[in-house]
Design an enzyme around this catalytic site. Structure first.
Site, PDB file in Angstrom:
ATOM      1  CB  CYS A 267      -0.952  -0.009   1.184  1.00 58.41           C
ATOM      2  SG  CYS A 267      -1.852  -1.573   1.400  1.00 58.41           S
ATOM      3  CB  ALA A 268       4.116   1.521  -1.738  1.00 58.56           C
ATOM      4  CB  ALA A 269       0.723   5.010  -4.102  1.00 61.19           C
ATOM      5  N   GLY A 272       6.329   8.075   0.022  1.00 59.70           N
ATOM      6  CA  GLY A 272       7.250   8.659   0.977  1.00 59.70           C
ATOM      7  C   GLY A 272       8.075   7.619   1.714  1.00 59.70           C
ATOM      8  CG  ASP A 314      -5.849  -7.170  -3.674  1.00 61.41           C
ATOM      9  OD1 ASP A 314      -5.404  -6.679  -2.605  1.00 61.41           O
ATOM     10  OD2 ASP A 314      -6.971  -7.699  -3.749  1.00 61.41           O
ATOM     11  CG  ASP A 330       1.096   3.606   5.518  1.00 57.02           C
ATOM     12  OD1 ASP A 330       0.269   3.623   6.442  1.00 57.02           O
ATOM     13  OD2 ASP A 330       1.519   4.639   4.968  1.00 57.02           O
ATOM     14  CB  CYS A 383      -2.320   7.983   9.067  1.00 52.94           C
ATOM     15  SG  CYS A 383      -3.296   7.749   7.572  1.00 52.94           S
TER      16      CYS A 383
END
Length: 457
Positions: A267-269, A272, A314, A330, A383
């Site tokens: 879930c990298a995009a 950062g 996915d 993340d 987050c």
């Protein structure tokens, strides 16, 4: 040729600040009535997807953004005052009139806009948005708002500007005093934090006129257009909240061979954390299912002259060719820890399905542990301020898979942020941290939950 300087505001929507207010109205309508994110709404207004006239100057755009952010941050206070003067709950086209009232009231109450200017421009917007039938109501109510403007000084801003669902969630999780601190923090515009590529953060503090945070991030206030800052085009740094940089720091701290090995970023995009890992010397595979977001990730890596293998897939089904030396997850979440940057989030219609989201988070965590070598570290982060997306997900996943072994984060690893340490070696940051009125740390940070694991046998 028509002399636009002689046109009335209705003929020339750029006259007397009408253009900025037209855009602000359109954005607020898209957010509050149609459930669009703030970014989606501004993009739609910019590109004309609403089919409505919008401003074209940078000044108009900046003014529109400031009005929108002010209204969203202070929406609870604004509505509490408007409700004193509205005899019934607006419905149908009246919802658009309510948006216009919120826009006008926000300017009068919190932006020091003269009441006559806020009122006259609101009436001009009403004409342009087919709300002429509500002009009498808008005019009368905004006059009453102006007369009662001093009453906002006695409002409970911290409580009113957190919708009931968010206030209850935070009060239940942290107690009412901390919930109130969070409410205060959400009213403050977030500063700009940068992660510097390399070891010359202090040099960039000098160049940019910022401050060096204990976490190593560079903090700026009133930075303006990021793209115009020194170092942006050269790829010397990237924008990343100080709290958002912590998951990678804690992952690197647990790696057997720092700066060496193959690490996954699920879930990298927009990238950062991928940039952090790549800059630290790791071979990185970045996985995300969103093509547009991955395009942003690639653009960011190119600007920074960093490399990673980018995979659109996915995360629940992706598997590496060989087990990884470490992994960062993340996970998708409610993003309630980012309200300072996204004041639309608590108020948008639709929201999210909590049960579905927490089930996804647990499934991702259980899948992730199967992707790393035995003994290798795995960091789970969200987050979110909500325990059901943090502590409760960890507890449920560990109960289901004994190979998911908690690797507690020690106090010695958080000497720069001791208040983030939680029982059992978990980590949680809150927007109320670093909310000093002065000094290098002022401005808070995003709310994050972080748990570190190792894959057991």
């Amino acid at each position: 040729m028509i002399d636009k300087t002689q046109q009335t505001p209705e003929q020339n929507p750029r006259a007397d600040g009408i253009a900025a207010r037209l855009r602000a109205f359109d954005v607020l309508d898209l957010v509050l009535e149609q459930g669009k994110t703030l970014e989606e709404a501004f993009d739609a207004a910019q590109r004309g997807k609403t089919g409505k006239q919008g401003p074209h100057s940078d000044r108009d755009s900046a003014h529109a953004r400031m009005m929108v952010l002010t209204v969203l941050r202070r929406l609870g206070q604004i509505d509490a005052l408007l409700n004193r003067f509205l005899t019934r709950k607006p419905s149908g086209k009246g919802r658009a009139a309510l948006t216009l009232l919120r826009l006008g009231a926000g300017q009068i109450l919190f932006m020091e806009t003269p009441p006559h200017a806020a009122g006259s421009t609101a009436l001009a917007v009403a004409d342009k948005r087919n709300l002429a039938g509500f002009k009498g109501l808008v005019n009368a109510v905004l006059r009453k708002v102006a007369a009662a403007a001093q009453s906002v000084q006695t409002q409970d801003a911290a409580r009113l500007n957190m919708p009931d669902w968010l206030w209850k969630a935070c009060a239940d999780a942290y107690g009412k005093p901390v919930a109130r601190e969070l409410g205060v923090a959400h009213l403050v515009e977030a500063p700009l934090d940068l992660t510097v590529k390399g070891d010359d953060a202090s040099a960039w503090v000098e160049k940019l006129g910022g401050a060096l945070l204990p976490t190593g991030s560079v903090r700026l206030w009133n930075a303006g257009d990021v793209r115009k800052l020194p170092g942006y085009r050269d790829g010397a740094w990237w924008v990343q909240d100080a709290a958002a940089a912590l998951p990678v720091k804690l992952l690197i701290g647990a790696m057997d061979n720092p700066g060496s090995g193959h690490v996954g970023d699920l879930c990298a995009a927009p990238g950062g954390k991928t940039a952090q890992l790549a800059a630290a010397g790791y071979t990185v595979t970045s996985v995300d299912n969103s093509a547009p977001r991955l395009d942003r990730l690639r653009e960011n890596l190119e600007r920074l002259s960093l490399k990673a293998k980018v995979v659109q897939a996915d995360a629940l089904s992706w598997k590496p060719d060989e087990l990884l030396d470490g992994l960062l997850l993340d996970a998708p979440c409610s993003a309630t820890g980012t309200v300072r940057r996204h004041p639309d989030l608590p108020w948008r219609k639709g929201g999210w399905d909590r049960d579905k989201l927490t089930a996804l988070q647990k499934s991702l965590l259980l899948h992730s542990v199967q992707l790393v070598k035995p003994g290798a570290p795995l960091v789970y982060a969200t987050c979110s301020l909500l325990p059901e997306e943090g502590e409760e997900v960890v507890e449920a996943a560990m109960a289901e898979d004994p190979t998911l072994v908690l690797d507690p984060v020690g106090a010695d690893e958080l000497t720069y942020l001791p208040e983030a340490s939680r029982e059992g070696g978990l980590v949680r940051t809150l927007p109320s941290f670093w909310q000093q009125r002065s000094g290098n740390r002022r401005g808070g940070m995003d709310g994050f939950f972080i748990a570190r694991f190792r894959r057991g046998v």
